[in-house]
Design a protein around this motif. Structure first.
Motif, mmCIF file in Angstrom:
data_model
loop_
_atom_site.group_PDB
_atom_site.id
_atom_site.type_symbol
_atom_site.label_atom_id
_atom_site.label_comp_id
_atom_site.label_asym_id
_atom_site.label_seq_id
_atom_site.Cartn_x
_atom_site.Cartn_y
_atom_site.Cartn_z
ATOM 1 N N THR A 1 0.830 -1.203 0.000
ATOM 2 C CA THR A 1 0.000 0.000 0.000
ATOM 3 C C THR A 1 0.862 1.250 0.000
ATOM 4 N N ARG A 2 1.860 1.288 0.855
ATOM 5 C CA ARG A 2 2.742 2.462 0.907
ATOM 6 C C ARG A 2 3.478 2.652 -0.408
ATOM 7 N N ASP A 3 3.949 1.541 -0.986
ATOM 8 C CA ASP A 3 4.654 1.636 -2.266
ATOM 9 C C ASP A 3 3.738 2.158 -3.375
ATOM 10 N N VAL A 4 2.522 1.596 -3.438
ATOM 11 C CA VAL A 4 1.581 2.000 -4.487
ATOM 12 C C VAL A 4 1.179 3.465 -4.315
ATOM 13 N N ALA A 5 0.979 3.891 -3.076
ATOM 14 C CA ALA A 5 0.622 5.291 -2.832
ATOM 15 C C ALA A 5 1.739 6.222 -3.290
ATOM 16 N N GLN A 6 2.982 5.862 -2.990
ATOM 17 C CA GLN A 6 4.114 6.679 -3.426
ATOM 18 C C GLN A 6 4.190 6.739 -4.951
ATOM 19 N N GLU A 7 4.011 5.576 -5.588
ATOM 20 C CA GLU A 7 4.033 5.536 -7.053
ATOM 21 C C GLU A 7 2.905 6.391 -7.633
ATOM 22 N N THR A 8 1.751 6.386 -6.956
ATOM 23 C CA THR A 8 0.611 7.172 -7.424
ATOM 24 C C THR A 8 0.933 8.660 -7.408
ATOM 25 N N PHE A 9 1.532 9.128 -6.322
ATOM 26 C CA PHE A 9 1.864 10.544 -6.236
ATOM 27 C C PHE A 9 2.944 10.936 -7.243
ATOM 28 N N VAL A 10 3.902 10.046 -7.463
ATOM 29 C CA VAL A 10 4.927 10.330 -8.469
ATOM 30 C C VAL A 10 4.292 10.448 -9.856
ATOM 31 N N SER A 11 3.420 9.495 -10.186
ATOM 32 C CA SER A 11 2.747 9.522 -11.486
ATOM 33 C C SER A 11 1.868 10.764 -11.626
ATOM 34 N N ALA A 12 1.177 11.117 -10.537
ATOM 35 C CA ALA A 12 0.314 12.290 -10.580
ATOM 36 C C ALA A 12 1.138 13.561 -10.795
ATOM 37 N N TYR A 13 2.264 13.643 -10.130
ATOM 38 C CA TYR A 13 3.125 14.822 -10.289
ATOM 39 C C TYR A 13 3.614 14.942 -11.727
ATOM 40 N N GLU A 14 4.010 13.803 -12.289
ATOM 41 C CA GLU A 14 4.513 13.813 -13.671
ATOM 42 C C GLU A 14 3.406 14.130 -14.668
ATOM 43 N N ALA A 15 2.166 13.707 -14.346
ATOM 44 C CA ALA A 15 1.040 13.912 -15.260
ATOM 45 C C ALA A 15 0.291 15.213 -15.006
ATOM 46 N N LEU A 16 0.687 15.944 -13.965
ATOM 47 C CA LEU A 16 -0.057 17.143 -13.577
ATOM 48 C C LEU A 16 -0.251 18.141 -14.722
ATOM 49 N N PRO A 17 0.737 18.331 -15.596
ATOM 50 C CA PRO A 17 0.506 19.265 -16.707
ATOM 51 C C PRO A 17 -0.671 18.867 -17.596
ATOM 52 N N ARG A 18 -1.039 17.585 -17.597
ATOM 53 C CA ARG A 18 -2.150 17.119 -18.428
ATOM 54 C C ARG A 18 -3.486 17.153 -17.696
ATOM 55 N N PHE A 19 -3.465 17.481 -16.402
ATOM 56 C CA PHE A 19 -4.710 17.595 -15.640
ATOM 57 C C PHE A 19 -5.329 18.957 -15.962
ATOM 58 N N ASP A 20 -6.491 18.929 -16.616
ATOM 59 C CA ASP A 20 -7.067 20.181 -17.114
ATOM 60 C C ASP A 20 -7.915 20.919 -16.095
ATOM 61 N N GLY A 21 -8.126 20.314 -14.931
ATOM 62 C CA GLY A 21 -8.861 21.006 -13.886
ATOM 63 C C GLY A 21 -10.369 20.959 -14.011
ATOM 64 N N ARG A 22 -10.876 20.330 -15.074
ATOM 65 C CA ARG A 22 -12.333 20.286 -15.241
ATOM 66 C C ARG A 22 -12.989 19.310 -14.269
ATOM 67 N N GLY A 23 -12.257 18.273 -13.858
ATOM 68 C CA GLY A 23 -12.777 17.331 -12.874
ATOM 69 C C GLY A 23 -12.148 17.583 -11.512
ATOM 70 N N LYS A 24 -12.588 16.811 -10.506
ATOM 71 C CA LYS A 24 -12.021 16.950 -9.166
ATOM 72 C C LYS A 24 -10.630 16.334 -9.134
ATOM 73 N N PHE A 25 -9.688 17.011 -8.486
ATOM 74 C CA PHE A 25 -8.329 16.496 -8.378
ATOM 75 C C PHE A 25 -8.328 15.157 -7.648
ATOM 76 N N GLN A 26 -9.136 15.039 -6.573
ATOM 77 C CA GLN A 26 -9.158 13.790 -5.825
ATOM 78 C C GLN A 26 -9.599 12.621 -6.699
ATOM 79 N N SER A 27 -10.638 12.810 -7.503
ATOM 80 C CA SER A 27 -11.106 11.732 -8.375
ATOM 81 C C SER A 27 -10.026 11.332 -9.369
#
Length: 199
Positions: free
Chosen positions: A61-87
């Protein structure tokens, strides 16, 4: 990451937090690592809770959560803000948790060791707490959910714990909404059967 042995409660964002999240996302979009660090602080407990209920292993769980945040950080430029960040963040986490589940199908011996470790944690919590009946029920639910087929367990966790719609679940695990609804129906039927003595 949290070292807790039990999943933290799934709390909904309050209005003040929602505004803070929007501000942090905007600043993170502009390159602020401090703002993204604050997003990690806000969402890490909830994200870990979701992932844990899917894969039932704290180390992973800890490993997957860390990987999730890393992926989210790398993909953040593609997050257009139209949906909820949490979702958006939780969809990334759910997909990574699904990858773990699918990997276990190819290497089932790894899951046996993890299951034994989690059962020990459950037993320790029950012995240390005077409310043994509550822990007995919690342990029974955990074990019953764990025994569900992977696709049913994933659909159930996302529906019951995360309050996702059938459409949202289908978007993560694949297939149609009708297929998700059938998985949920079968999961609930199996859980009722396994937990009959507590009903």
């Amino acid at each position: 990451m949290s070292q807790e042995k039990e999943p933290p409660p799934m709390l909904s964002a309050n209005p003040g937090e929602k505004k803070e999240v929007e501000q942090c996302v905007d600043r993170a979009h502009k390159g602020s690592e401090e703002a993204f660090g604050r997003l990690i602080e806000i969402f890490a407990p909830r994200l870990q809770s979701m992932i844990y209920r899917m894969i039932l292993d704290w180390d992973e769980t800890r490993d997957v959560a860390q990987e999730t945040f890393v992926s989210a950080y790398e993909a953040l430029p593609r997050f257009d803000g139209r949906g909820k960040f949490q979702s958006w963040l939780f969809r990334i986490g759910a997909r990574k948790a699904l990858d773990v589940i699918r990997r276990r199908k190819r290497h089932p011996e790894a899951r046996v060791a993890a299951s034994e470790k989690e059962i020990e944690h459950i037993a320790e919590r029950g012995e240390a707490d005077p409310g043994v009946e509550r822990h007995e029920l919690a342990a029974a639910i955990e074990q019953a959910v764990e025994q569900l087929p992977a696709d049913q367990r994933t659909a159930f966790i996302l529906s019951e714990y995360e309050d996702w719609s059938s459409r949202e679940i289908a978007g993560v695990i694949g297939g149609s909404e009708k297929r998700v609804e059938m998985q949920l129906y079968r999961a609930r039927a199996l859980l009722r059967e396994k937990l009959q003595k507590f009903l």
